[in-house]
Design a protein around this motif. Structure first.
Motif, PDB file in Angstrom:
ATOM      1  N   HIS A  71       0.854  -1.185   0.000  1.00 53.43           N
ATOM      2  CA  HIS A  71       0.000   0.000   0.000  1.00 53.43           C
ATOM      3  C   HIS A  71       0.891   1.237   0.000  1.00 53.43           C
ATOM      4  O   HIS A  71       1.635   1.482   0.958  1.00 53.43           O
ATOM      5  N   ARG A  81      -1.822   0.054  -4.871  1.00 51.11           N
ATOM      6  CA  ARG A  81      -2.140  -0.985  -3.906  1.00 51.11           C
ATOM      7  C   ARG A  81      -2.022  -2.336  -4.586  1.00 51.11           C
ATOM      8  O   ARG A  81      -2.509  -2.525  -5.697  1.00 51.11           O
ATOM      9  N   VAL A  83      -2.644  -6.534  -4.276  1.00 46.43           N
ATOM     10  CA  VAL A  83      -3.457  -7.517  -3.562  1.00 46.43           C
ATOM     11  C   VAL A  83      -2.870  -8.903  -3.771  1.00 46.43           C
ATOM     12  O   VAL A  83      -2.203  -9.177  -4.768  1.00 46.43           O
ATOM     13  N   THR A 110      -8.651  -4.645   2.082  1.00 46.96           N
ATOM     14  CA  THR A 110      -8.607  -3.234   1.702  1.00 46.96           C
ATOM     15  C   THR A 110      -9.496  -2.375   2.592  1.00 46.96           C
ATOM     16  O   THR A 110      -9.338  -1.156   2.631  1.00 46.96           O
TER      17      THR A 110
END
Length: 280
Positions: A71, A81, A83, A110
């Motif tokens: 992040h 960001r 994931v 998130t």
């Protein structure tokens, strides 16, 4: 010696042994850094929920490499960001299925962080101030099963705390040797283990910020104390391990800073500014 960006880990590095820092001293230092165009980056394995508490009122003056590089924020605003792949998350949960509660596994999405109802949490992070510890835990959503996490919320980081702190190194070594997915276990200190996407770490996040602002590694100063700081220490031309860091971490740094108990990060930065004649 010209520094254009300074990056520091939080726990065990920037924060003292009480989990706090000298706010007035840091604000004065930040004024000097701002005046001379030097960016300060908080590089941490923590999510922004806790970071927001630590730096309330200063977010728009700082950059952040949070979640071990997953992040990225500039002046408090998200610019990128990353994931985790759902398959890797599922493989991780299967790998530790018998220890998910005992190891206090936390999945960070998130929107929220999640922990099992069955996990008994004592504030093992003795370096976190009590009020922050409460805020940190209050922000965690308890679930009966990790399958209860909303399907539309991506997971960006996973972490856990070994039952016995001395067990952490063995857990990490076993995971990194035998896990078949694209994840890596790294130490974030005090028995805490962060599970990150292989290749997504603090150095990778810093490099994105450096590219954005035209800053090279030659102009980067970095501070750390744990395994999740190693890549960042390798990246920076001026790398410092704080005095309380384990010897194995000190071997990855070019210089040694005073202990976090003695505000070593602030001390080194102030000395640099003074020696360069960069007065406020």
């Amino acid at each position: 010696m010209t520094i254009k960006m300074i990056a520091s880990d939080m726990d065990g590095t920037f924060l003292n042994d009480k989990g706090t820092y000298d706010r007035k001293r840091f604000e004065k230092l930040l004024d000097r850094l701002d005046e001379h165009g030097i960016r300060f980056v908080v590089a941490t394995g923590n999510n922004m929920n806790r970071v927001n508490i630590m730096f309330k009122g200063l977010l728009d003056r700082l950059d952040f490499v949070a979640e071990n590089g997953a992040h990225l924020l500039v002046k408090g605003e998200t610019i990128d960001r990353f994931v985790l792949d759902q398959t890797d998350v599922a493989l991780f949960l299967e790998y530790f299925k018998a220890q998910l509660a005992a190891y206090r596994v936390i999945l960070t999405g998130t929107r929220h962080s999640y922990m099992l109802d069955a996990a008994e949490w004592e504030m093992v992070h003795h370096m976190i101030a009590p009020e922050e510890a409460k805020a940190f835990m209050d922000a965690i959503v308890r679930v009966k099963s990790f399958e209860d996490i909303p399907k539309d919320e991506p997971i960006i980081k996973m972490s856990m705390v070994a039952t016995d702190f001395t067990e952490a190194d063995a857990v990490m070594a076993d995971f990194n040797a035998h896990f078949t997915g694209n994840l890596t276990a790294v130490s974030s200190g005090f028995g805490t283990i962060d599970i990150i996407q292989t290749g997504v770490h603090k150095a990778a996040g810093l490099q994105i910020l450096m590219d954005r602002f035209g800053i090279s590694a030659d102009d980067l100063m970095a501070f750390g104390d744990s395994g999740n700081d190693v890549e960042m220490l390798h990246l920076a031309n001026y790398s410092y391990a704080v005095g309380n860091a384990p010897q194995i971490i000190k071997q990855h740094a070019k210089f040694l800073a005073p202990s976090h108990k003695d505000d070593g990060v602030l001390e080194v930065i102030e000395d640099y500014l003074d020696n360069q004649g960069l007065k406020s």
